[in-house]
Design a protein around this motif. Structure first.
Motif, short mmCIF file in Angstrom:
data_model
loop_
_atom_site.label_atom_id
_atom_site.label_comp_id
_atom_site.label_asym_id
_atom_site.label_seq_id
_atom_site.Cartn_x
_atom_site.Cartn_y
_atom_site.Cartn_z
N GLU A 240 0.84 -1.21 0.00
CA GLU A 240 0.00 0.00 0.00
C GLU A 240 0.87 1.25 0.00
O GLU A 240 0.57 2.22 -0.71
CB GLU A 240 -0.94 -0.01 1.20
N LEU A 241 1.94 1.25 0.79
CA LEU A 241 2.87 2.39 0.78
C LEU A 241 3.54 2.54 -0.58
O LEU A 241 3.71 3.66 -1.08
CB LEU A 241 3.94 2.22 1.86
N ALA A 242 3.92 1.43 -1.19
CA ALA A 242 4.58 1.47 -2.50
C ALA A 242 3.67 2.07 -3.56
O ALA A 242 4.13 2.81 -4.44
CB ALA A 242 5.03 0.07 -2.90
N ALA A 243 2.38 1.77 -3.49
CA ALA A 243 1.44 2.29 -4.48
C ALA A 243 1.34 3.81 -4.43
O ALA A 243 0.95 4.44 -5.42
CB ALA A 243 0.06 1.66 -4.26
N GLU A 244 1.69 4.42 -3.30
CA GLU A 244 1.61 5.87 -3.13
C GLU A 244 2.90 6.60 -3.53
O GLU A 244 2.92 7.83 -3.56
CB GLU A 244 1.27 6.19 -1.68
N VAL A 245 3.96 5.88 -3.83
CA VAL A 245 5.24 6.50 -4.17
C VAL A 245 5.13 7.23 -5.50
O VAL A 245 4.59 6.70 -6.47
CB VAL A 245 6.37 5.44 -4.23
N GLU A 246 5.65 8.46 -5.52
CA GLU A 246 5.69 9.23 -6.76
C GLU A 246 7.14 9.45 -7.14
O GLU A 246 8.01 9.55 -6.29
CB GLU A 246 4.99 10.57 -6.56
N GLY A 247 7.39 9.52 -8.41
CA GLY A 247 8.74 9.79 -8.88
C GLY A 247 9.53 8.53 -9.14
O GLY A 247 9.08 7.42 -8.85
N PRO A 248 10.72 8.71 -9.68
CA PRO A 248 11.54 7.55 -10.05
C PRO A 248 12.10 6.81 -8.84
O PRO A 248 12.28 7.38 -7.77
CB PRO A 248 12.67 8.16 -10.88
N SER A 249 12.34 5.53 -9.07
CA SER A 249 12.93 4.72 -8.02
C SER A 249 14.41 4.99 -7.95
O SER A 249 15.02 5.47 -8.90
CB SER A 249 12.69 3.24 -8.29
N GLY A 250 14.96 4.66 -6.83
CA GLY A 250 16.40 4.77 -6.70
C GLY A 250 17.03 3.42 -6.96
O GLY A 250 16.43 2.39 -6.66
N VAL A 251 18.20 3.43 -7.55
CA VAL A 251 18.96 2.21 -7.73
C VAL A 251 20.40 2.50 -7.33
O VAL A 251 20.83 3.65 -7.30
CB VAL A 251 18.92 1.67 -9.18
N GLN A 252 21.11 1.46 -7.03
CA GLN A 252 22.51 1.60 -6.68
C GLN A 252 23.34 1.78 -7.96
O GLN A 252 22.85 1.55 -9.06
CB GLN A 252 22.97 0.37 -5.91
N GLY A 253 24.62 2.17 -7.79
CA GLY A 253 25.48 2.41 -8.93
C GLY A 253 25.92 1.16 -9.65
O GLY A 253 26.34 1.20 -10.80
N GLY A 254 25.86 0.02 -9.02
CA GLY A 254 26.29 -1.22 -9.65
C GLY A 254 25.78 -2.40 -8.86
O GLY A 254 25.15 -2.25 -7.82
N ILE A 255 26.04 -3.58 -9.36
CA ILE A 255 25.62 -4.80 -8.68
C ILE A 255 26.35 -4.89 -7.36
O ILE A 255 27.57 -4.74 -7.30
CB ILE A 255 25.93 -6.01 -9.57
N GLN A 256 25.61 -5.09 -6.29
CA GLN A 256 26.23 -5.17 -4.97
C GLN A 256 25.37 -5.92 -3.98
O GLN A 256 24.19 -6.11 -4.18
CB GLN A 256 26.52 -3.76 -4.43
N GLY A 257 26.01 -6.38 -2.91
CA GLY A 257 25.31 -7.01 -1.80
C GLY A 257 24.88 -8.44 -2.04
O GLY A 257 24.15 -9.01 -1.24
N GLY A 258 25.30 -9.03 -3.13
CA GLY A 258 24.94 -10.39 -3.45
C GLY A 258 25.81 -10.88 -4.60
O GLY A 258 26.80 -10.25 -4.95
N TRP A 259 25.40 -11.99 -5.21
CA TRP A 259 26.19 -12.60 -6.28
C TRP A 259 25.32 -12.81 -7.49
O TRP A 259 24.22 -13.35 -7.40
CB TRP A 259 26.74 -13.95 -5.85
N ARG A 260 25.83 -12.41 -8.62
CA ARG A 260 25.19 -12.70 -9.90
C ARG A 260 25.96 -13.88 -10.48
O ARG A 260 27.15 -13.76 -10.77
CB ARG A 260 25.26 -11.48 -10.80
N ILE A 261 25.28 -15.01 -10.63
CA ILE A 261 25.95 -16.25 -11.05
C ILE A 261 25.17 -16.89 -12.20
O ILE A 261 24.00 -16.56 -12.42
CB ILE A 261 26.07 -17.25 -9.87
N PRO A 262 25.81 -17.83 -12.92
CA PRO A 262 25.05 -18.57 -13.95
C PRO A 262 23.85 -19.28 -13.32
O PRO A 262 23.93 -19.79 -12.21
CB PRO A 262 26.08 -19.58 -14.48
N ASN A 263 22.76 -19.31 -14.05
CA ASN A 263 21.54 -19.94 -13.57
C ASN A 263 21.80 -21.43 -13.33
O ASN A 263 22.10 -22.16 -14.26
CB ASN A 263 20.42 -19.76 -14.61
#
Length: 184
Positions: free
Chosen positions: A154-177
């Motif tokens: 419900e809070l997310a539905a009220e958000v206006e404006g663009p979302s924020g994203v980080q500058g690069g992949i971080q905090g986890g691992w991107r690996i082959p499926n």
């Protein structure tokens, strides 16, 4: 031939002889890590703007693995109070996964490090995905309904404006499926 000699001869021939006990202690040098549970979350299952499941219960040390379906999705850590925005500078961010058909050749994994709720969202399309309900939680506190996934959406539905994203992949691992034929 005595019966005891025959018994020893037969057991030796059949490989049934066990070693006599010794006073030495067995000290193995090989170690193995305990296996971890991996929880799979699908971003965009069935072409819908959802995470499936969007509410995961995971023990500390577990892995949450995000799989990505068409068209273009991501996963970003947020907080309950500010959905559709990164929680802080250390928030995990998968990067964007543009997928034309099928599922991505890569997945994004995070490790659950404590029992506190971990809120997340898709940052695609300047928050349109997040505002449309593409949010989720790991380890929601079910005793505090004012901080439920429903309230977060419900809070997310009220958000206006663009979302924020980080500058690069971080905090986890991107690996082959690890399960490219999973049919997600």
């Amino acid at each position: 031939m005595h019966s005891s000699t025959l018994f020893i001869t037969l057991t030796t021939a059949l490989g049934l002889v066990s070693a006599a006990p010794t006073d030495k202690t067995y000290n193995p040098t090989k170690t193995s890590a305990a296996s971890r549970t991996t929880h799979t979350v699908i971003a965009g299952r069935g072409g819908r703007l959802i995470f499936d499941p969007d509410n995961v219960v995971a023990e500390v040390g577990s892995i949450v693995e995000f799989h990505f379906n068409p068209l273009n999705h991501s996963v970003v850590e947020s907080s309950f109070d500010t959905p559709c925005q990164p929680k802080d500078a250390d928030s995990f961010f998968s990067g964007f996964f543009p997928v034309r058909e099928g599922q991505s050749d890569e997945v994004f994994q995070i490790e659950v490090k404590d029992t506190r709720p971990i809120w997340f969202y898709c940052a695609q399309n300047n928050n349109a995905h997040c505002q449309s309900g593409m949010t989720g939680v790991i380890n929601q506190n079910f005793d505090r309904q004012e901080f439920s996934l429903r309230a977060h959406k419900e809070l997310a539905a009220e958000v206006e404006g663009p979302s924020g994203v980080q500058g690069g992949i971080q905090g986890g691992w991107r690996i082959p499926n690890p399960n490219p034929l999973g049919g997600f």
